[in-house]
Design an enzyme around this catalytic site. Structure first.
Site, PDB file in Angstrom:
ATOM      1  N   GLU A  83     -84.154  -1.814 -91.924  1.00 48.71           N
ATOM      2  CA  GLU A  83     -85.180  -2.836 -92.169  1.00 48.71           C
ATOM      3  C   GLU A  83     -86.152  -2.957 -91.005  1.00 48.71           C
ATOM      4  OE1 GLU A  83     -83.479  -6.607 -93.382  1.00 48.71           O
ATOM      5  OE2 GLU A  83     -85.416  -7.620 -93.245  1.00 48.71           O
ATOM      6  N   LYS A 261     -77.977 -14.474 -93.553  1.00 48.76           N
ATOM      7  CA  LYS A 261     -78.359 -13.066 -93.697  1.00 48.76           C
ATOM      8  C   LYS A 261     -79.204 -12.646 -92.500  1.00 48.76           C
ATOM      9  CE  LYS A 261     -80.932  -9.428 -95.267  1.00 48.76           C
ATOM     10  NZ  LYS A 261     -82.091  -8.808 -94.590  1.00 48.76           N
ATOM     11  N   ASP A 277     -66.668  -1.602 -88.710  1.00 47.15           N
ATOM     12  CA  ASP A 277     -66.589  -1.852 -90.148  1.00 47.15           C
ATOM     13  C   ASP A 277     -67.501  -3.033 -90.505  1.00 47.15           C
ATOM     14  OD1 ASP A 277     -65.819  -2.676 -92.714  1.00 47.15           O
ATOM     15  OD2 ASP A 277     -63.735  -2.081 -92.423  1.00 47.15           O
ATOM     16  N   HIS A 375     -94.381  -9.120 -91.609  1.00 47.38           N
ATOM     17  CA  HIS A 375     -93.420  -8.372 -92.405  1.00 47.38           C
ATOM     18  C   HIS A 375     -94.134  -7.508 -93.427  1.00 47.38           C
ATOM     19  CE1 HIS A 375     -89.616  -7.754 -94.528  1.00 47.38           C
ATOM     20  NE2 HIS A 375     -89.072  -8.135 -93.390  1.00 47.38           N
TER      21      HIS A 375
HETATM   22  P1  NAD Z   1     -56.443   2.717 -85.714  1.00 47.30           P
HETATM   23  O1  NAD Z   1     -55.117   2.571 -86.351  1.00 47.30           O
HETATM   24  O2  NAD Z   1     -57.169   4.005 -85.883  1.00 47.30           O
HETATM   25  O3  NAD Z   1     -56.334   2.407 -84.164  1.00 47.30           O
HETATM   26  C1  NAD Z   1     -55.555   1.367 -83.665  1.00 47.30           C
HETATM   27  C2  NAD Z   1     -54.413   1.914 -82.854  1.00 47.30           C
HETATM   28  O4  NAD Z   1     -54.892   2.577 -81.689  1.00 47.30           O
HETATM   29  C3  NAD Z   1     -53.492   0.831 -82.343  1.00 47.30           C
HETATM   30  O5  NAD Z   1     -52.568   0.512 -83.324  1.00 47.30           O
HETATM   31  C4  NAD Z   1     -52.896   1.448 -81.089  1.00 47.30           C
HETATM   32  O6  NAD Z   1     -51.700   2.110 -81.409  1.00 47.30           O
HETATM   33  C5  NAD Z   1     -53.917   2.485 -80.661  1.00 47.30           C
HETATM   34  N1  NAD Z   1     -54.648   2.152 -79.409  1.00 47.30           N
HETATM   35  C6  NAD Z   1     -54.965   3.022 -78.417  1.00 47.30           C
HETATM   36  N2  NAD Z   1     -55.652   2.415 -77.448  1.00 47.30           N
HETATM   37  C7  NAD Z   1     -55.802   1.119 -77.814  1.00 47.30           C
HETATM   38  C8  NAD Z   1     -56.446  -0.008 -77.209  1.00 47.30           C
HETATM   39  N3  NAD Z   1     -57.075   0.058 -76.040  1.00 47.30           N
HETATM   40  N4  NAD Z   1     -56.420  -1.188 -77.883  1.00 47.30           N
HETATM   41  C9  NAD Z   1     -55.798  -1.272 -79.066  1.00 47.30           C
HETATM   42  N5  NAD Z   1     -55.174  -0.242 -79.674  1.00 47.30           N
HETATM   43  C10 NAD Z   1     -55.167   0.963 -79.059  1.00 47.30           C
HETATM   44  O7  NAD Z   1     -57.473   1.617 -86.193  1.00 47.30           O
HETATM   45  P2  NAD Z   1     -57.369   0.054 -86.477  1.00 47.30           P
HETATM   46  O8  NAD Z   1     -58.249  -0.610 -85.481  1.00 47.30           O
HETATM   47  O9  NAD Z   1     -55.959  -0.429 -86.601  1.00 47.30           O
HETATM   48  O10 NAD Z   1     -58.046  -0.049 -87.930  1.00 47.30           O
HETATM   49  C11 NAD Z   1     -59.425   0.005 -88.081  1.00 47.30           C
HETATM   50  C12 NAD Z   1     -59.806   0.723 -89.355  1.00 47.30           C
HETATM   51  O11 NAD Z   1     -59.172   0.108 -90.482  1.00 47.30           O
HETATM   52  C13 NAD Z   1     -61.274   0.653 -89.630  1.00 47.30           C
HETATM   53  O12 NAD Z   1     -61.725   1.952 -89.936  1.00 47.30           O
HETATM   54  C14 NAD Z   1     -61.383  -0.239 -90.872  1.00 47.30           C
HETATM   55  O13 NAD Z   1     -62.507   0.105 -91.619  1.00 47.30           O
HETATM   56  C15 NAD Z   1     -60.100   0.049 -91.570  1.00 47.30           C
HETATM   57  N6  NAD Z   1     -59.571  -0.907 -92.541  1.00 47.30           N
HETATM   58  C16 NAD Z   1     -60.073  -2.169 -92.693  1.00 47.30           C
HETATM   59  C17 NAD Z   1     -59.517  -3.047 -93.613  1.00 47.30           C
HETATM   60  C18 NAD Z   1     -60.048  -4.434 -93.707  1.00 47.30           C
HETATM   61  O14 NAD Z   1     -60.879  -4.839 -92.909  1.00 47.30           O
HETATM   62  N7  NAD Z   1     -59.618  -5.241 -94.675  1.00 47.30           N
HETATM   63  C19 NAD Z   1     -58.424  -2.635 -94.362  1.00 47.30           C
HETATM   64  C20 NAD Z   1     -57.910  -1.365 -94.189  1.00 47.30           C
HETATM   65  C21 NAD Z   1     -58.480  -0.501 -93.269  1.00 47.30           C
END
Ligand code: NAD
Length: 422
Positions: A83, A261, A277, A375
């Site tokens: 945008e 928004k 996300d 705009h």
């Molecule tokens: P991930 O599992 O890829 O990474 C998290 C993991 O990284 C941790 O569990 C830990 O083991 C490790 N890690 C390493 N260094 C770390 C640090 N400094 N701090 C914290 N953890 C560290 O990802 P995630 O963050 O658990 O999940 C994010 C993803 O899940 C996004 O892609 C999102 O889109 C997706 N997702 C979102 C939803 C929702 O929002 N409802 C549902 C399902 C999946």
């Protein structure tokens, strides 16, 4: 005869084969098919591992907002957004905020909620008691799933149990509170919720259904505050105008959806640029705005004793620096480097500063100038491009449409045809 989109094994095809299939299905030209396969900074190899059934990569403009001073630190903020006006507006508002010290921020620990839904419970309060009585056992099981997170000082910290009345009767909802450190945490929390579900089922005497993170991240809030000097805004009338516009938003959901928004224009652009996300943040934002049962403004605007404008923004901000696309998209990694943030909390606090700046810019434009004029000329350029104008013709077509107050595709086509033949 219409073709069927029921295609088994689409995922097994190579990207080229998928493009060929889509090309045949909808009748794309060779040029259009080639456009899909044009290389980008996000390689097909990486992108193909990020999502399913990949056929291309959609480029989104990436700009930077300047002038941001957050907790005394100068920042250049990457923003990915299609945008027009948004990045300029954020930069402008940040410049105004600087005069009074910029943005000041705080945040909670990065705690997410993982929900475990238990149904068919005979005695909900008894079940709640039993689950809470064995909290330590449940937390240990959760933490056993993620030794990395625990070693970084995060992990499951607490357990709460609520009884929710539904049209299917009482449900017992156990909620794990997990400190996600520098991760957004959805995968981490979902894994923990799934692991503890059998224990909770057994303790409750009911049946576990869902085991999933909540995007209403009320325990992972980021807050920003800034003072905007009245003389920088255009006088005390503008301050009053902004407070009046805010009062409208705070009380009327129709206005408020647009008000929020505007905040999300800034928030989502940084969330996207850093590979986070956007849907998670948007779901959290609007649910938080409605948490009292009345959908209201995420920001507050007040006049200070000196007649200046004080703004605050508080909202859930589940963003990470590890995991998800933050780690896999090379441009997102670069965006984090440009921003210079070292923790997920710092990133969250920067994002709410941008959201606050964006809201100020929109309210000021509405209150002081009438948002439409600036705009419109940018919108007119997009319309001109959409009908095929290139080079200097883009501005010529756009300017004429704005002058005529006819910013429309049909008029753009006519003007372009005329200019092209003259
Ligand atoms: P991930 O599992 O890829 O990474 C998290 C993991 O990284 C941790 O569990 C830990 O083991 C490790 N890690 C390493 N260094 C770390 C640090 N400094 N701090 C914290 N953890 C560290 O990802 P995630 O963050 O658990 O999940 C994010 C993803 O899940 C996004 O892609 C999102 O889109 C997706 N997702 C979102 C939803 C929702 O929002 N409802 C549902 C399902 C999946």
């Amino acid at each position: 005869m219409s073709k069927s989109s029921e295609i088994s094994g689409f995922y097994k095809l190579s990207i080229e084969e998928r493009v060929k299939l889509v090309k045949g299905f909808v009748g794309l030209t060779d040029e259009e098919a080639a456009l899909l396969q044009k290389p980008s900074a996000l390689s097909f190899d990486v992108a193909n591992r990020m999502v399913e059934n990949l056929i291309g990569v959609l480029p989104v403009p990436l700009g930077v907002a300047v002038n941001f001073l957050v907790n005394g630190k100068d920042l250049i903020v990457p923003m990915a957004i299609e945008e027009p006006s948004v990045i300029a507006a954020a930069s402008n508002a940040a410049k105004i905020a600087r005069k009074k010290g910029g943005f000041h921020t705080t945040s909670t620990d990065p705690i997410m909620i993982g929900q475990i839904q238990v149904v068919d419970v005979q005695d909900a309060h008894n079940a709640r008691f039993e689950i809470l009585a064995r909290k330590e056992e449940i937390l240990k099981k959760a933490n056993d799933q993620d030794p990395v997170l625990v070693s970084l000082g995060g992990g499951a910290l607490d357990l709460e149990v609520r009884i929710v009345e539904t049209f299917l009767g009482k449900m017992v909802i156990a909620e794990l509170l997990v400190d996600c450190r520098d991760a957004m945490g959805a995968n981490a929390v979902n894994t923990m919720a799934e692991a503890v579900a059998p224990m909770i089922e057994e303790m409750s005497g009911g049946r576990v259904y869902l085991r999933i993170i909540s995007n209403l991240a009320v325990k992972r809030l980021a807050r920003a505050k800034a003072i905007f000097a009245k003389e920088e805004l255009g006088g005390e009338e503008v301050v009053d105008g902004i407070v009046t516009a805010y009062a409208f938003a705070a009380s009327d959901p129709f206005r408020c959806a647009t008000h929020n928004k505007g905040i999300m224009n800034g928030v989502t652009a940084v969330v996207l640029a850093t590979g986070n996300d956007t849907r998670a943040i948007e779901a959290g934002a609007h649910a938080y705005a409605a948490r009292s049962g009345h959908y209201t403004s995420l920001t507050t605007w007040e006049k200070t004793a000196e007649g200046d404008l004080a703004g605050t923004l508080e909202m859930p901000m589940a963003v990470g620096l590890v995991g998800g696309a933050t780690a896999s998209n090379p441009i997102a990694k670069l965006a984090v480097k440009i921003l210079g943030v070292k923790s997920a909390r710092e990133l969250a606090e920067t994002i709410v500063s941008v959201g606050l700046a964006q809201n100020l810019a929109a309210l000021r434009a509405l209150a002081a100038e009438g948002i439409q004029r600036g705009h419109m000329s940018l919108h007119a350029r997009n319309v001109a491009i959409s009908v095929g104008a290139t080079g200097h013709l883009i501005d010529q077509v756009a300017e004429q449409m704005v002058a005529e107050r006819k910013v429309r595709v049909d008029r753009a086509k006519e003007i372009l045809a005329k200019l092209s033949t003259s």
